[in-house]
Design a protein around this motif. Structure first.
Motif, PDB file in Angstrom:
ATOM      1  N   ALA A  74       0.821  -1.215   0.000  1.00 56.42           N
ATOM      2  CA  ALA A  74       0.000   0.000   0.000  1.00 56.42           C
ATOM      3  C   ALA A  74       0.850   1.259   0.000  1.00 56.42           C
ATOM      4  O   ALA A  74       0.433   2.305  -0.498  1.00 56.42           O
ATOM      5  CB  ALA A  74      -0.930  -0.004   1.192  1.00 56.42           C
ATOM      6  N   LYS A  75       2.049   1.154   0.566  1.00 53.27           N
ATOM      7  CA  LYS A  75       2.940   2.315   0.668  1.00 53.27           C
ATOM      8  C   LYS A  75       4.136   2.226  -0.277  1.00 53.27           C
ATOM      9  O   LYS A  75       5.047   3.054  -0.212  1.00 53.27           O
ATOM     10  CB  LYS A  75       3.435   2.474   2.103  1.00 53.27           C
ATOM     11  CG  LYS A  75       2.322   2.760   3.103  1.00 53.27           C
ATOM     12  CD  LYS A  75       2.872   2.961   4.493  1.00 53.27           C
ATOM     13  CE  LYS A  75       1.752   3.293   5.470  1.00 53.27           C
ATOM     14  NZ  LYS A  75       2.270   3.493   6.855  1.00 53.27           N
ATOM     15  N   ASN A  76       4.137   1.208  -1.145  1.00 49.96           N
ATOM     16  CA  ASN A  76       5.259   1.021  -2.094  1.00 49.96           C
ATOM     17  C   ASN A  76       6.600   1.051  -1.369  1.00 49.96           C
ATOM     18  O   ASN A  76       7.560   1.696  -1.836  1.00 49.96           O
ATOM     19  CB  ASN A  76       5.230   2.077  -3.196  1.00 49.96           C
ATOM     20  CG  ASN A  76       4.063   1.895  -4.142  1.00 49.96           C
ATOM     21  OD1 ASN A  76       3.515   0.798  -4.279  1.00 49.96           O
ATOM     22  ND2 ASN A  76       3.659   2.973  -4.793  1.00 49.96           N
ATOM     23  N   THR A  77       6.665   0.362  -0.260  1.00 45.92           N
ATOM     24  CA  THR A  77       7.849   0.392   0.592  1.00 45.92           C
ATOM     25  C   THR A  77       8.344  -1.027   0.853  1.00 45.92           C
ATOM     26  O   THR A  77       7.547  -1.945   1.057  1.00 45.92           O
ATOM     27  CB  THR A  77       7.534   1.087   1.920  1.00 45.92           C
ATOM     28  OG1 THR A  77       7.117   2.429   1.653  1.00 45.92           O
ATOM     29  CG2 THR A  77       8.756   1.131   2.818  1.00 45.92           C
ATOM     30  N   VAL A  78       9.664  -1.160   0.833  1.00 45.98           N
ATOM     31  CA  VAL A  78      10.290  -2.444   1.143  1.00 45.98           C
ATOM     32  C   VAL A  78      11.223  -2.241   2.332  1.00 45.98           C
ATOM     33  O   VAL A  78      11.823  -1.172   2.500  1.00 45.98           O
ATOM     34  CB  VAL A  78      11.047  -3.002  -0.076  1.00 45.98           C
ATOM     35  CG1 VAL A  78      12.215  -2.116  -0.472  1.00 45.98           C
ATOM     36  CG2 VAL A  78      11.509  -4.430   0.176  1.00 45.98           C
ATOM     37  N   PHE A  79      11.305  -3.278   3.169  1.00 46.71           N
ATOM     38  CA  PHE A  79      12.123  -3.225   4.374  1.00 46.71           C
ATOM     39  C   PHE A  79      13.141  -4.362   4.355  1.00 46.71           C
ATOM     40  O   PHE A  79      12.884  -5.435   3.808  1.00 46.71           O
ATOM     41  CB  PHE A  79      11.248  -3.371   5.623  1.00 46.71           C
ATOM     42  CG  PHE A  79      10.117  -2.390   5.691  1.00 46.71           C
ATOM     43  CD1 PHE A  79       8.856  -2.740   5.261  1.00 46.71           C
ATOM     44  CD2 PHE A  79      10.331  -1.108   6.179  1.00 46.71           C
ATOM     45  CE1 PHE A  79       7.807  -1.843   5.321  1.00 46.71           C
ATOM     46  CE2 PHE A  79       9.291  -0.196   6.237  1.00 46.71           C
ATOM     47  CZ  PHE A  79       8.022  -0.552   5.800  1.00 46.71           C
ATOM     48  N   LEU A  80      14.281  -4.102   4.989  1.00 45.61           N
ATOM     49  CA  LEU A  80      15.272  -5.153   5.181  1.00 45.61           C
ATOM     50  C   LEU A  80      15.657  -5.155   6.652  1.00 45.61           C
ATOM     51  O   LEU A  80      16.309  -4.220   7.122  1.00 45.61           O
ATOM     52  CB  LEU A  80      16.505  -4.933   4.304  1.00 45.61           C
ATOM     53  CG  LEU A  80      17.538  -6.049   4.352  1.00 45.61           C
ATOM     54  CD1 LEU A  80      16.988  -7.320   3.698  1.00 45.61           C
ATOM     55  CD2 LEU A  80      18.842  -5.625   3.664  1.00 45.61           C
ATOM     56  N   GLN A  81      15.220  -6.169   7.362  1.00 43.59           N
ATOM     57  CA  GLN A  81      15.590  -6.327   8.762  1.00 43.59           C
ATOM     58  C   GLN A  81      16.868  -7.144   8.826  1.00 43.59           C
ATOM     59  O   GLN A  81      16.903  -8.282   8.351  1.00 43.59           O
ATOM     60  CB  GLN A  81      14.475  -7.029   9.544  1.00 43.59           C
ATOM     61  CG  GLN A  81      14.792  -7.266  11.003  1.00 43.59           C
ATOM     62  CD  GLN A  81      14.921  -5.986  11.789  1.00 43.59           C
ATOM     63  OE1 GLN A  81      14.124  -5.070  11.637  1.00 43.59           O
ATOM     64  NE2 GLN A  81      15.954  -5.903  12.641  1.00 43.59           N
ATOM     65  N   MET A  82      17.905  -6.538   9.385  1.00 39.50           N
ATOM     66  CA  MET A  82      19.217  -7.178   9.433  1.00 39.50           C
ATOM     67  C   MET A  82      19.582  -7.449  10.885  1.00 39.50           C
ATOM     68  O   MET A  82      19.733  -6.514  11.674  1.00 39.50           O
ATOM     69  CB  MET A  82      20.262  -6.273   8.777  1.00 39.50           C
ATOM     70  CG  MET A  82      19.892  -5.879   7.353  1.00 39.50           C
ATOM     71  SD  MET A  82      21.195  -4.936   6.535  1.00 39.50           S
ATOM     72  CE  MET A  82      21.158  -3.429   7.481  1.00 39.50           C
ATOM     73  N   ASN A  83      19.704  -8.703  11.235  1.00 38.65           N
ATOM     74  CA  ASN A  83      20.069  -9.134  12.588  1.00 38.65           C
ATOM     75  C   ASN A  83      21.408  -9.847  12.572  1.00 38.65           C
ATOM     76  O   ASN A  83      21.877 -10.288  11.512  1.00 38.65           O
ATOM     77  CB  ASN A  83      18.990 -10.047  13.156  1.00 38.65           C
ATOM     78  CG  ASN A  83      17.633  -9.382  13.259  1.00 38.65           C
ATOM     79  OD1 ASN A  83      17.540  -8.178  13.489  1.00 38.65           O
ATOM     80  ND2 ASN A  83      16.579 -10.158  13.084  1.00 38.65           N
ATOM     81  N   SER A  84      21.994  -9.969  13.733  1.00 39.01           N
ATOM     82  CA  SER A  84      23.276 -10.675  13.871  1.00 39.01           C
ATOM     83  C   SER A  84      24.285 -10.190  12.845  1.00 39.01           C
ATOM     84  O   SER A  84      24.946 -10.985  12.159  1.00 39.01           O
ATOM     85  CB  SER A  84      23.060 -12.195  13.730  1.00 39.01           C
ATOM     86  OG  SER A  84      22.122 -12.660  14.682  1.00 39.01           O
ATOM     87  N   LEU A  85      24.419  -8.886  12.755  1.00 38.48           N
ATOM     88  CA  LEU A  85      25.284  -8.300  11.732  1.00 38.48           C
ATOM     89  C   LEU A  85      26.748  -8.636  11.982  1.00 38.48           C
ATOM     90  O   LEU A  85      27.201  -8.733  13.132  1.00 38.48           O
ATOM     91  CB  LEU A  85      25.080  -6.790  11.682  1.00 38.48           C
ATOM     92  CG  LEU A  85      23.803  -6.364  10.939  1.00 38.48           C
ATOM     93  CD1 LEU A  85      23.396  -4.954  11.338  1.00 38.48           C
ATOM     94  CD2 LEU A  85      24.016  -6.464   9.445  1.00 38.48           C
ATOM     95  N   LYS A  86      27.455  -8.812  10.881  1.00 38.43           N
ATOM     96  CA  LYS A  86      28.876  -9.152  10.904  1.00 38.43           C
ATOM     97  C   LYS A  86      29.673  -8.065  10.184  1.00 38.43           C
ATOM     98  O   LYS A  86      29.129  -7.365   9.326  1.00 38.43           O
ATOM     99  CB  LYS A  86      29.094 -10.486  10.190  1.00 38.43           C
ATOM    100  CG  LYS A  86      28.276 -11.649  10.727  1.00 38.43           C
ATOM    101  CD  LYS A  86      28.478 -12.895   9.886  1.00 38.43           C
ATOM    102  CE  LYS A  86      27.648 -14.062  10.379  1.00 38.43           C
ATOM    103  NZ  LYS A  86      27.850 -15.278   9.555  1.00 38.43           N
ATOM    104  N   PRO A  87      30.960  -7.951  10.494  1.00 31.59           N
ATOM    105  CA  PRO A  87      31.776  -6.955   9.788  1.00 31.59           C
ATOM    106  C   PRO A  87      31.722  -7.126   8.263  1.00 31.59           C
ATOM    107  O   PRO A  87      31.769  -6.124   7.532  1.00 31.59           O
ATOM    108  CB  PRO A  87      33.178  -7.212  10.331  1.00 31.59           C
ATOM    109  CG  PRO A  87      32.940  -7.740  11.711  1.00 31.59           C
ATOM    110  CD  PRO A  87      31.703  -8.588  11.594  1.00 31.59           C
ATOM    111  N   GLU A  88      31.594  -8.328   7.797  1.00 32.75           N
ATOM    112  CA  GLU A  88      31.534  -8.553   6.345  1.00 32.75           C
ATOM    113  C   GLU A  88      30.230  -8.092   5.706  1.00 32.75           C
ATOM    114  O   GLU A  88      30.099  -8.102   4.479  1.00 32.75           O
ATOM    115  CB  GLU A  88      31.786 -10.026   6.006  1.00 32.75           C
ATOM    116  CG  GLU A  88      30.931 -11.014   6.778  1.00 32.75           C
ATOM    117  CD  GLU A  88      31.655 -11.575   7.985  1.00 32.75           C
ATOM    118  OE1 GLU A  88      32.322 -10.812   8.715  1.00 32.75           O
ATOM    119  OE2 GLU A  88      31.539 -12.806   8.199  1.00 32.75           O
TER     120      GLU A  88
END
Length: 123
Positions: A74-88
């Motif tokens: 409805a809002k033409n929006t995409v999300f990216l939930q990033m967990n356990s992030l690493k330096p790479e």
């Protein structure tokens, strides 16, 4: 004219989380797919995750189990939930959209990119 505007990048410690957002605006009749790509310094741009209009997703093996992509149609929006992030995971993250827009006479399908948002994972 179509624009993709990203937000949510920043500096986070290893093991932390970030949530990226990308909103598409302009003359848009339908969006076939939206997704995220990333490019680290000196490397090529690679797929992170994509989601099509029906909700099916494609997640890169390198982030599977840690990143989740979702979409608000409805809002033409995409999300990216990033967990356990690493330096790479450090890179510039780019939003991408495959959509139907209006030309001078005809509607046409085209691919658009956001300006990119920096994600840095470091202690």
């Amino acid at each position: 004219q179509v624009q993709l505007v990203e937000s949510g990048g920043g500096l986070v410690q290893p093991g932390g989380s970030l949530r990226l957002s990308c909103a598409a605006s302009g003359t848009i009749f339908s969006i076939y797919a939206m997704g995220w790509y990333r490019q680290a310094p000196g490397k090529q741009r690679n797929l992170v995750a994509t989601i099509i209009s029906g909700g099916s997703t494609n997640i890169a093996d390198s982030v599977k189990g840690r990143f989740t992509i979702s979409r608000d149609n409805a809002k033409n929006t995409v999300f990216l939930q990033m967990n356990s992030l690493k330096p790479e995971d450090t890179a510039v993250y780019y939003c991408n959209a495959d959509l139907l827009t209006q030309g001078a006479v005809w509607r046409y399908r085209a691919e658009y990119w956001g300006q990119g948002t920096q994600v840095t994972v470091s202690s």
